[in-house]
Design a protein around this motif. Structure first.
Motif, PDB file in Angstrom:
ATOM      1  N   MET A  72       0.827  -1.182   0.000  1.00  0.00           N
ATOM      2  CA  MET A  72       0.000   0.000   0.000  1.00  0.00           C
ATOM      3  C   MET A  72       0.875   1.250   0.000  1.00  0.00           C
ATOM      4  O   MET A  72       1.906   1.290   0.652  1.00  0.00           O
ATOM      5  N   ALA A  73       0.452   2.272  -0.719  1.00  0.00           N
ATOM      6  CA  ALA A  73       1.144   3.556  -0.722  1.00  0.00           C
ATOM      7  C   ALA A  73       0.269   4.563   0.027  1.00  0.00           C
ATOM      8  O   ALA A  73      -0.876   4.804  -0.342  1.00  0.00           O
ATOM      9  N   TYR A  74       0.815   5.121   1.095  1.00  0.00           N
ATOM     10  CA  TYR A  74       0.094   6.098   1.903  1.00  0.00           C
ATOM     11  C   TYR A  74       0.716   7.474   1.732  1.00  0.00           C
ATOM     12  O   TYR A  74       1.940   7.601   1.598  1.00  0.00           O
ATOM     13  N   TYR A  75      -0.141   8.487   1.755  1.00  0.00           N
ATOM     14  CA  TYR A  75       0.304   9.873   1.651  1.00  0.00           C
ATOM     15  C   TYR A  75      -0.445  10.714   2.670  1.00  0.00           C
ATOM     16  O   TYR A  75      -1.639  10.520   2.881  1.00  0.00           O
ATOM     17  N   VAL A  76       0.273  11.643   3.273  1.00  0.00           N
ATOM     18  CA  VAL A  76      -0.364  12.582   4.190  1.00  0.00           C
ATOM     19  C   VAL A  76      -0.303  13.966   3.544  1.00  0.00           C
ATOM     20  O   VAL A  76       0.716  14.357   2.985  1.00  0.00           O
ATOM     21  N   GLU A  77      -1.428  14.664   3.579  1.00  0.00           N
ATOM     22  CA  GLU A  77      -1.496  16.024   3.068  1.00  0.00           C
ATOM     23  C   GLU A  77      -1.757  16.953   4.240  1.00  0.00           C
ATOM     24  O   GLU A  77      -2.592  16.669   5.102  1.00  0.00           O
ATOM     25  N   TYR A  78      -1.034  18.071   4.264  1.00  0.00           N
ATOM     26  CA  TYR A  78      -1.143  19.009   5.374  1.00  0.00           C
ATOM     27  C   TYR A  78      -0.754  20.402   4.892  1.00  0.00           C
ATOM     28  O   TYR A  78      -0.246  20.569   3.789  1.00  0.00           O
ATOM     29  N   ALA A 124       1.285  20.628   1.360  1.00  0.00           N
ATOM     30  CA  ALA A 124       2.311  19.603   1.158  1.00  0.00           C
ATOM     31  C   ALA A 124       1.661  18.229   1.077  1.00  0.00           C
ATOM     32  O   ALA A 124       0.615  17.985   1.676  1.00  0.00           O
ATOM     33  N   ARG A 125       2.298  17.340   0.344  1.00  0.00           N
ATOM     34  CA  ARG A 125       1.880  15.933   0.243  1.00  0.00           C
ATOM     35  C   ARG A 125       3.145  15.100   0.395  1.00  0.00           C
ATOM     36  O   ARG A 125       4.064  15.197  -0.412  1.00  0.00           O
ATOM     37  N   SER A 126       3.192  14.291   1.448  1.00  0.00           N
ATOM     38  CA  SER A 126       4.379  13.492   1.747  1.00  0.00           C
ATOM     39  C   SER A 126       4.032  12.021   1.768  1.00  0.00           C
ATOM     40  O   SER A 126       2.989  11.629   2.312  1.00  0.00           O
ATOM     41  N   GLY A 127       4.909  11.207   1.217  1.00  0.00           N
ATOM     42  CA  GLY A 127       4.750   9.761   1.300  1.00  0.00           C
ATOM     43  C   GLY A 127       4.943   9.305   2.737  1.00  0.00           C
ATOM     44  O   GLY A 127       5.768   9.846   3.467  1.00  0.00           O
ATOM     45  N   VAL A 128       4.145   8.333   3.148  1.00  0.00           N
ATOM     46  CA  VAL A 128       4.198   7.808   4.508  1.00  0.00           C
ATOM     47  C   VAL A 128       4.457   6.310   4.435  1.00  0.00           C
ATOM     48  O   VAL A 128       3.776   5.599   3.689  1.00  0.00           O
ATOM     49  N   PHE A 129       5.443   5.845   5.182  1.00  0.00           N
ATOM     50  CA  PHE A 129       5.749   4.423   5.199  1.00  0.00           C
ATOM     51  C   PHE A 129       4.974   3.745   6.317  1.00  0.00           C
ATOM     52  O   PHE A 129       4.938   4.230   7.436  1.00  0.00           O
ATOM     53  N   GLY A 130       4.361   2.616   5.981  1.00  0.00           N
ATOM     54  CA  GLY A 130       3.636   1.837   6.967  1.00  0.00           C
ATOM     55  C   GLY A 130       3.142   0.547   6.350  1.00  0.00           C
ATOM     56  O   GLY A 130       2.680   0.542   5.210  1.00  0.00           O
ATOM     57  N   ALA A 131       3.246  -0.538   7.115  1.00  0.00           N
ATOM     58  CA  ALA A 131       2.791  -1.836   6.626  1.00  0.00           C
ATOM     59  C   ALA A 131       1.266  -1.915   6.619  1.00  0.00           C
ATOM     60  O   ALA A 131       0.674  -2.681   5.872  1.00  0.00           O
ATOM     61  N   ASP A 132       0.646  -1.103   7.472  1.00  0.00           N
ATOM     62  CA  ASP A 132      -0.811  -1.073   7.548  1.00  0.00           C
ATOM     63  C   ASP A 132      -1.253   0.337   7.938  1.00  0.00           C
ATOM     64  O   ASP A 132      -0.421   1.231   8.135  1.00  0.00           O
ATOM     65  N   LEU A 133      -2.557   0.533   8.067  1.00  0.00           N
ATOM     66  CA  LEU A 133      -3.098   1.857   8.349  1.00  0.00           C
ATOM     67  C   LEU A 133      -2.607   2.403   9.689  1.00  0.00           C
ATOM     68  O   LEU A 133      -2.274   3.588   9.786  1.00  0.00           O
ATOM     69  N   ALA A 134      -2.529   1.572  10.692  1.00  0.00           N
ATOM     70  CA  ALA A 134      -2.073   2.025  12.015  1.00  0.00           C
ATOM     71  C   ALA A 134      -0.644   2.564  11.954  1.00  0.00           C
ATOM     72  O   ALA A 134      -0.341   3.627  12.512  1.00  0.00           O
ATOM     73  N   GLU A 135       0.237   1.862  11.269  1.00  0.00           N
ATOM     74  CA  GLU A 135       1.621   2.325  11.127  1.00  0.00           C
ATOM     75  C   GLU A 135       1.694   3.594  10.289  1.00  0.00           C
ATOM     76  O   GLU A 135       2.499   4.487  10.567  1.00  0.00           O
ATOM     77  N   ALA A 136       0.862   3.687   9.257  1.00  0.00           N
ATOM     78  CA  ALA A 136       0.846   4.880   8.417  1.00  0.00           C
ATOM     79  C   ALA A 136       0.383   6.093   9.229  1.00  0.00           C
ATOM     80  O   ALA A 136       0.951   7.181   9.096  1.00  0.00           O
ATOM     81  N   LYS A 137      -0.609   5.915  10.074  1.00  0.00           N
ATOM     82  CA  LYS A 137      -1.075   7.018  10.926  1.00  0.00           C
ATOM     83  C   LYS A 137       0.026   7.473  11.875  1.00  0.00           C
ATOM     84  O   LYS A 137       0.234   8.674  12.072  1.00  0.00           O
ATOM     85  N   GLU A 138       0.725   6.531  12.445  1.00  0.00           N
ATOM     86  CA  GLU A 138       1.811   6.858  13.371  1.00  0.00           C
ATOM     87  C   GLU A 138       2.911   7.647  12.654  1.00  0.00           C
ATOM     88  O   GLU A 138       3.401   8.661  13.160  1.00  0.00           O
ATOM     89  N   TYR A 141      -4.184   9.571   2.867  1.00  0.00           N
ATOM     90  CA  TYR A 141      -4.703   8.925   1.667  1.00  0.00           C
ATOM     91  C   TYR A 141      -3.972   7.615   1.393  1.00  0.00           C
ATOM     92  O   TYR A 141      -2.794   7.477   1.705  1.00  0.00           O
ATOM     93  N   GLU A 142      -4.686   6.691   0.777  1.00  0.00           N
ATOM     94  CA  GLU A 142      -4.076   5.506   0.188  1.00  0.00           C
ATOM     95  C   GLU A 142      -4.107   5.746  -1.315  1.00  0.00           C
ATOM     96  O   GLU A 142      -5.158   6.057  -1.877  1.00  0.00           O
ATOM     97  N   ASP A 143      -2.947   5.637  -1.960  1.00  0.00           N
ATOM     98  CA  ASP A 143      -2.872   5.950  -3.380  1.00  0.00           C
ATOM     99  C   ASP A 143      -1.957   4.956  -4.076  1.00  0.00           C
ATOM    100  O   ASP A 143      -0.741   5.089  -4.033  1.00  0.00           O
ATOM    101  N   SER A 193      -5.158  12.960  -4.560  1.00  0.00           N
ATOM    102  CA  SER A 193      -5.147  11.728  -5.333  1.00  0.00           C
ATOM    103  C   SER A 193      -5.255  10.519  -4.404  1.00  0.00           C
ATOM    104  O   SER A 193      -4.626  10.476  -3.359  1.00  0.00           O
ATOM    105  N   GLY A 194      -6.033   9.548  -4.794  1.00  0.00           N
ATOM    106  CA  GLY A 194      -6.196   8.333  -4.002  1.00  0.00           C
ATOM    107  C   GLY A 194      -7.484   8.337  -3.204  1.00  0.00           C
ATOM    108  O   GLY A 194      -8.385   9.135  -3.437  1.00  0.00           O
ATOM    109  N   THR A 195      -7.545   7.437  -2.236  1.00  0.00           N
ATOM    110  CA  THR A 195      -8.718   7.282  -1.392  1.00  0.00           C
ATOM    111  C   THR A 195      -8.449   7.893  -0.024  1.00  0.00           C
ATOM    112  O   THR A 195      -7.486   7.503   0.651  1.00  0.00           O
ATOM    113  N   LEU A 196      -9.289   8.828   0.396  1.00  0.00           N
ATOM    114  CA  LEU A 196      -9.157   9.431   1.712  1.00  0.00           C
ATOM    115  C   LEU A 196      -9.500   8.388   2.773  1.00  0.00           C
ATOM    116  O   LEU A 196     -10.577   7.798   2.751  1.00  0.00           O
TER     117      LEU A 196
END
Length: 106
Positions: free
Chosen positions: A1-7, A48-62, A79-81, A90-93
């Motif tokens: 999964m590719a996660y992105y945080v926008e802020y 800004a939009r930054s890639g977030v590393f995480g094996a799952d949603l919980a890790e991506a949030k952290e 987002y998952e993109d 871009s992607g799913t919120l």
């Protein structure tokens, strides 16, 4: 999964705006932008939009919370993109974050 945080990155504490060059001919080189001949646009905040590393949603949030805290932003969207796009929205919120309230599932 590719996660992105926008802020939103707020304005610098020692200034009331950012200056951004708007042409490629005079990009700013390695000197302060105010010392170039580049056309400038003043903005009070930057998105800004930054890639977030995480094996799952919980890790991506952290991981996203780390980015948010360093940016001094008070809110963000995760987002998952699968297309790995750098385009805003871009992607799913998946969730939104607000300081003091934490994450809310989308």
């Amino acid at each position: 999964m590719a996660y992105y945080v926008e802020y939103i990155i707020g304005r610098p504490e020692d200034d009331d705006h950012y200056e951004i060059p708007v042409n490629d001919d005079e990009p700013g080189y390695t000197i302060p932008l105010t010392e170039t001949d580049a056309e400038m646009v003043d903005v009070e905040q930057l998105s800004a939009r930054s890639g977030v590393f995480g094996a799952d949603l919980a890790e991506a949030k952290e991981a996203a919370e780390e980015i948010i805290s360093h940016s001094k932003s008070t809110q963000a969207a995760l987002y998952e993109d699968e297309a790995n796009s750098t385009e805003q929205g871009s992607g799913t919120l998946l969730a939104t974050f607000r300081q003091g309230r934490g994450w809310q599932e989308a």
